[in-house]
Write an enzyme that holds these catalytic residues in place. Structure first.
Site, PDB file in Angstrom:
ATOM      1  N   THR A 142       0.821  -1.208   0.000  1.00  0.00           N
ATOM      2  CA  THR A 142       0.000   0.000   0.000  1.00  0.00           C
ATOM      3  C   THR A 142       0.859   1.265   0.000  1.00  0.00           C
ATOM      4  OG1 THR A 142      -1.527  -1.266   1.375  1.00  0.00           O
ATOM      5  CG2 THR A 142      -2.002   1.063   1.131  1.00  0.00           C
ATOM      6  N   ARG A 156       7.746  -2.760   2.634  1.00  0.00           N
ATOM      7  CA  ARG A 156       7.851  -2.908   4.087  1.00  0.00           C
ATOM      8  C   ARG A 156       8.218  -4.334   4.433  1.00  0.00           C
ATOM      9  NH1 ARG A 156       3.067   0.871   6.602  1.00  0.00           N
ATOM     10  NH2 ARG A 156       3.797   2.556   5.283  1.00  0.00           N
ATOM     11  N   SER A 182       6.200   3.628   8.691  1.00  0.00           N
ATOM     12  CA  SER A 182       5.029   4.354   9.183  1.00  0.00           C
ATOM     13  C   SER A 182       4.540   3.885  10.556  1.00  0.00           C
ATOM     14  CB  SER A 182       3.918   4.269   8.149  1.00  0.00           C
ATOM     15  OG  SER A 182       2.855   5.080   8.518  1.00  0.00           O
ATOM     16  N   HIS A 183       3.348   3.314  10.592  1.00  0.00           N
ATOM     17  CA  HIS A 183       2.741   2.960  11.877  1.00  0.00           C
ATOM     18  C   HIS A 183       3.207   1.594  12.383  1.00  0.00           C
ATOM     19  CE1 HIS A 183       0.422   1.279   8.629  1.00  0.00           C
ATOM     20  NE2 HIS A 183      -0.026   0.365   9.457  1.00  0.00           N
ATOM     21  N   LYS A 198       9.826   4.177   0.896  1.00  0.00           N
ATOM     22  CA  LYS A 198       8.815   4.697  -0.021  1.00  0.00           C
ATOM     23  C   LYS A 198       9.538   5.579  -1.015  1.00  0.00           C
ATOM     24  CE  LYS A 198       5.721   6.787   2.774  1.00  0.00           C
ATOM     25  NZ  LYS A 198       4.483   7.494   3.129  1.00  0.00           N
ATOM     26  N   ASP A 245       1.626   9.543  13.832  1.00  0.00           N
ATOM     27  CA  ASP A 245       2.228   8.208  13.728  1.00  0.00           C
ATOM     28  C   ASP A 245       3.737   8.283  13.472  1.00  0.00           C
ATOM     29  OD1 ASP A 245       2.113   9.105  11.097  1.00  0.00           O
ATOM     30  OD2 ASP A 245       1.879   7.085  10.284  1.00  0.00           O
ATOM     31  N   ASP A 276       5.787   8.245  10.886  1.00  0.00           N
ATOM     32  CA  ASP A 276       6.342   9.159   9.888  1.00  0.00           C
ATOM     33  C   ASP A 276       5.572  10.465   9.770  1.00  0.00           C
ATOM     34  OD1 ASP A 276       4.224   7.664   8.816  1.00  0.00           O
ATOM     35  OD2 ASP A 276       4.915   7.981   6.770  1.00  0.00           O
ATOM     36  N   ASP A 279       2.382  11.262   9.104  1.00  0.00           N
ATOM     37  CA  ASP A 279       1.326  11.561   8.128  1.00  0.00           C
ATOM     38  C   ASP A 279      -0.079  11.266   8.641  1.00  0.00           C
ATOM     39  OD1 ASP A 279       1.662   8.849   7.998  1.00  0.00           O
ATOM     40  OD2 ASP A 279       2.031   8.762   5.832  1.00  0.00           O
ATOM     41  N   ARG A 280      -0.181  10.636   9.816  1.00  0.00           N
ATOM     42  CA  ARG A 280      -1.522  10.353  10.357  1.00  0.00           C
ATOM     43  C   ARG A 280      -1.850  11.293  11.512  1.00  0.00           C
ATOM     44  NH1 ARG A 280      -2.685   3.926  10.357  1.00  0.00           N
ATOM     45  NH2 ARG A 280      -1.774   3.493   8.320  1.00  0.00           N
ATOM     46  N   THR A 289      -7.706   2.262  -1.386  1.00  0.00           N
ATOM     47  CA  THR A 289      -6.890   2.570  -0.214  1.00  0.00           C
ATOM     48  C   THR A 289      -5.444   2.865  -0.627  1.00  0.00           C
ATOM     49  OG1 THR A 289      -8.252   1.258   1.245  1.00  0.00           O
ATOM     50  CG2 THR A 289      -5.957   1.560   1.907  1.00  0.00           C
ATOM     51  N   GLU A 346      -8.463   9.417   4.449  1.00  0.00           N
ATOM     52  CA  GLU A 346      -8.692   7.983   4.605  1.00  0.00           C
ATOM     53  C   GLU A 346      -9.162   7.680   6.017  1.00  0.00           C
ATOM     54  OE1 GLU A 346      -6.056   5.235   2.221  1.00  0.00           O
ATOM     55  OE2 GLU A 346      -4.594   6.569   3.125  1.00  0.00           O
ATOM     56  N   GLU A 347      -9.818   6.526   6.154  1.00  0.00           N
ATOM     57  CA  GLU A 347     -10.334   6.147   7.469  1.00  0.00           C
ATOM     58  C   GLU A 347      -9.210   5.815   8.457  1.00  0.00           C
ATOM     59  OE1 GLU A 347      -9.920   2.873   8.754  1.00  0.00           O
ATOM     60  OE2 GLU A 347      -8.766   2.479   6.938  1.00  0.00           O
ATOM     61  N   SER A 348      -8.005   5.593   7.949  1.00  0.00           N
ATOM     62  CA  SER A 348      -6.898   5.178   8.796  1.00  0.00           C
ATOM     63  C   SER A 348      -6.195   6.396   9.416  1.00  0.00           C
ATOM     64  CB  SER A 348      -5.914   4.348   7.985  1.00  0.00           C
ATOM     65  OG  SER A 348      -5.535   5.045   6.813  1.00  0.00           O
ATOM     66  N   LYS A 381      -0.513  12.497   3.024  1.00  0.00           N
ATOM     67  CA  LYS A 381      -1.342  12.903   4.153  1.00  0.00           C
ATOM     68  C   LYS A 381      -0.438  13.596   5.167  1.00  0.00           C
ATOM     69  CE  LYS A 381      -1.531   8.179   6.051  1.00  0.00           C
ATOM     70  NZ  LYS A 381      -1.171   7.205   5.000  1.00  0.00           N
ATOM     71  N   ARG A 425      -9.255  -6.656   6.935  1.00  0.00           N
ATOM     72  CA  ARG A 425      -9.893  -5.484   7.522  1.00  0.00           C
ATOM     73  C   ARG A 425     -11.368  -5.506   7.144  1.00  0.00           C
ATOM     74  NH1 ARG A 425      -5.520  -2.769   9.428  1.00  0.00           N
ATOM     75  NH2 ARG A 425      -3.784  -2.194   8.061  1.00  0.00           N
TER      76      ARG A 425
HETATM   77  C1  VG1 Z   1      -2.920   1.195   5.742  1.00  0.00           C
HETATM   78  C2  VG1 Z   1      -4.160   2.053   5.732  1.00  0.00           C
HETATM   79  C3  VG1 Z   1      -4.168   2.947   4.500  1.00  0.00           C
HETATM   80  C4  VG1 Z   1      -2.887   3.783   4.471  1.00  0.00           C
HETATM   81  C5  VG1 Z   1      -1.684   2.868   4.548  1.00  0.00           C
HETATM   82  C6  VG1 Z   1      -0.390   3.648   4.641  1.00  0.00           C
HETATM   83  O1  VG1 Z   1      -2.904   0.343   4.625  1.00  0.00           O
HETATM   84  O2  VG1 Z   1      -5.320   1.249   5.743  1.00  0.00           O
HETATM   85  O3  VG1 Z   1      -5.308   3.766   4.547  1.00  0.00           O
HETATM   86  O4  VG1 Z   1      -2.818   4.539   3.294  1.00  0.00           O
HETATM   87  O5  VG1 Z   1      -1.772   2.035   5.705  1.00  0.00           O
HETATM   88  O6  VG1 Z   1      -0.415   4.522   5.725  1.00  0.00           O
HETATM   89  P1  VG1 Z   1      -3.369  -1.201   4.689  1.00  0.00           P
HETATM   90  O7  VG1 Z   1      -3.098  -1.720   3.299  1.00  0.00           O
HETATM   91  O8  VG1 Z   1      -2.582  -1.854   5.763  1.00  0.00           O
HETATM   92  O9  VG1 Z   1      -4.830  -1.181   5.021  1.00  0.00           O
HETATM   93  V1  VG1 Z   1       1.010   4.950   6.488  1.00  0.00           V
HETATM   94  O10 VG1 Z   1       0.664   6.145   7.562  1.00  0.00           O
HETATM   95  O11 VG1 Z   1       1.389   3.401   7.176  1.00  0.00           O
HETATM   96  O12 VG1 Z   1       2.097   5.318   5.272  1.00  0.00           O
HETATM   97 CO    CO Z   2       2.301   6.979   8.281  1.00  0.00          CO
END
Ligand code: VG1
Ligand code: CO
Length: 543
Positions: free
Chosen positions: A18, A22, A113-114, A126, A277, A279, A281-282, A344, A363-365, A376, A496
């Site tokens: 996504t 990773r 990221s998270h 990335k 989070d 990096d 962006d959240r 997504t 996004e919902e995340s 983001k 999910r």
């Molecule tokens: C998750 C989130 C998605 C987001 C992605 C990267 O992906 O659902 O909305 O864009 O993380 O976010 P997935 O495929 O695990 O549902 V970040 O802040 O980790 O770059």
């Molecule tokens: Co992030």
């Protein structure tokens, strides 16, 4: 110094998900693993020789080693200038901004990221293009293809470059420019929001907390919230970036930032709290006793955008990822602007932003942003909320309830099921895709399925099609269930399940989403067939 060509072999597991590649840190530590992947980007991502590139990361374990490898490979590929954040730090939105500001050919964001960090945690890469936006699917496909047949990478022999002080170093003919990671980003924020109003709010008895979760936003929040807006230092929690994020999970959601939820549910909560989070962006926004659902937050930003300096020109259009609640659709209708539904992942918003079709998306995340960058942006969302509170003179809770009264509420929550066997996860999703068309007309306790499909996105800008982006199930009362597999995990599969119910009766508006969605949750689990196929009964997280 001479570039040397190092003989290498393909690693077959370098498929970007996504948001980039990773993997566990241990995977990235294999000799040549990172260099291979970087070379595939250099061979496919555009012309980099003689150009400027941006690089930085979220400070997690392996960040600095990876940057030194990037410096060697970039110099080996003839890059003219590599702009790096001091101590190897750059938040994702700050990196996106720098790419655009410096007219760079692209940027490397070293982050998972998270995902958790540390020697047993995860690492990631990335690549963002010259637009500042995430590599489009066509490019990540080409990069992945290249990883299957790579036989050499280019690098120079070089002692590690000192990244602790700002300034320029000659690295085998390439200039490594170490910059303050925060200043350009902070200057951008000043142009988008009314800092005087927010400063006055802070000086007038308002109280807040920002939890940087020991990740990259600590230094950004210190400069912006404390130095430029006058917040007392104790408003900033976990403000020092640590390689293992202090052992926590740098994901701003009610589970992983449970300390903040407890604070806001406590006896004397501050007026406002927020977290970001790994990096940066959240964002998660909280008021006393309330976590603002990301879909609501996005809708509220859209409904109030015209009050904010960064949106002086108005809202041109909005977009949300498919699983994100449709609260923003209601606002777009009222504003009379288009509302796009994308798969997504932030990359799908980038064409729409570049083309001027939208200037707000999310996004919902826990991710929202505008056209000021192509990622983001966590702190941007926090500043938007603070600016809004300062202008409207209302609390977080009042703003949310006011919004629900005007637009109705899309009660939303997500359940994540971890399936250790990835292959089984794939099978479960394939079953769901196959059964979707036949679900129409099925009844559950008075609820009828009116439509079910496998989501495919037709990009209106470049005409590309992204198929199999999740299964959507619609009900006659406006409810919706969505299923998809996560693309950011590093082991097994995570299913999910996204639940959304439309609520308009005044008596139910403020009930907890999990309670409102309990009947839908039971239906979703039954339809998924997860228990029959895997024996798994319970989600690992409900957010
Ligand atoms: C998750 C989130 C998605 C987001 C992605 C990267 O992906 O659902 O909305 O864009 O993380 O976010 P997935 O495929 O695990 O549902 V970040 O802040 O980790 O770059
Ligand atoms: Co992030």
């Amino acid at each position: 110094m001479k570039t040397r060509s190092v003989i290498t072999r393909p690693y077959l597991d370098q498929k970007p998900g996504t948001a980039g590649l990773r993997k566990q840190v241990r995977v990235f530590q294999q000799p040549g693993y990172l260099e291979n992947f970087l070379q595939c980007i250099f061979d496919n991502g555009g012309k980099f020789a003689g150009e400027t590139l941006i690089a930085g990361g979220d400070g997690r374990y392996h960040n600095l080693e990876a940057l030194q490898a990037l410096i060697r490979v970039a110099a080996g590929n003839g890059v003219r200038r590599l702009v790096v954040g001091r101590n190897g730090l750059l938040s994702t939105p700050a990196a996106s901004h720098l790419i655009r500001q410096r007219a760079a050919a692209g940027g490397f964001l070293l982050t998972a990221s998270h995902n958790p960090g540390g020697p047993d945690g995860d690492f990631g890469v990335k690549f963002n293009t010259a637009t500042g936006g995430q590599a489009p699917e066509s490019l990540t496909r080409a990069i992945y293809k290249a990883t299957q047949s790579i036989d050499r990478y280019l690098e120079v022999d070089l002692a590690p470059v000192d990244l602790d002080l700002t300034g320029e170093t000659d690295a085998a003919g390439m200039i490594v420019e170490v910059i303050d990671p925060v200043l350009d980003y902070a200057d951008l924020m000043v142009t988008l929001f009314d800092f005087d109003r927010i400063r006055a709010l802070f000086a007038g008895g308002f109280t807040a907390r920002f939890d940087a979760m020991h990740a990259v936003t600590g230094p950004y929040a210190r400069e912006i919230l404390c130095h430029r807006l006058g917040a007392p230092p104790d408003w900033l929690l976990n403000g020092t970036p640590l390689p293992d994020f202090g052992g926590g999970h740098p994901d701003p959601n009610p589970v992983d930032a449970g300390n903040l939820v407890a604070l806001m549910n406590g006896a004397v909560p501050p007026d406002f709290a927020a977290a970001s989070d790994g990096d940066g962006d959240r964002n998660m926004i909280l008021g006393p006793g309330l976590v603002v659902s990301p879909g609501d937050s996005l809708a509220i930003l859209a409904a109030n955008a015209q009050r904010i300096r960064g949106f002086r020109g108005g809202v041109s259009g909005v977009a949300r990822s498919m699983p994100t609640s449709r609260a923003i659709d209601e606002v777009a209708r009222k504003l009379g602007v288009p509302c796009f539904e994308t798969p997504t992942g932030w990359r799908y918003f980038c064409n729409l932003l570049d083309d001027g079709r939208i200037n707000l998306c999310g996004e919902e995340s826990f991710g929202t942003s505008s056209d000021h960058v192509r990622e983001k942006d966590g702190l941007w969302a926090v500043l938007f909320w603070l600016n809004l509170i300062a202008i409207r003179g209302l609390s977080v809770n009042e703003i949310v309830q006011d919004h629900w009264r005007e637009f109705g509420r899309n009660a939303f929550n997500r359940e994540d099921f971890f399936i250790p066997d990835a292959e089984l996860g794939g099978r479960l999703m394939a079953n769901l895709e196959a059964s979707a068309p036949g679900l129409c007309g099925r009844m559950f306790d008075g609820l009828e399925i009116t439509e079910a499909d496998v989501f495919a996105y037709h990009d209106p800008v470049d005409g590309s099609i992204s198929a199999q982006q999740g299964v959507r199930v619609f009900f006659d009362d406006g409810s919706r269930i969505v299923y998809r597999l996560s693309g950011t995990g590093t082991s097994g599969a995570t299913l999910r399940i996204y639940l959304e119910r439309r609520v308009t009766e005044p008596g139910s508006l403020c009930r907890p989403a999990v309670e409102l969605n309990a009947p839908l949750s039971a239906i979703a689990r039954e339809l998924s067939g997860i228990r029959e196929l895997t024996g798994i009964e319970q989600p690992v997280a409900i957010v």
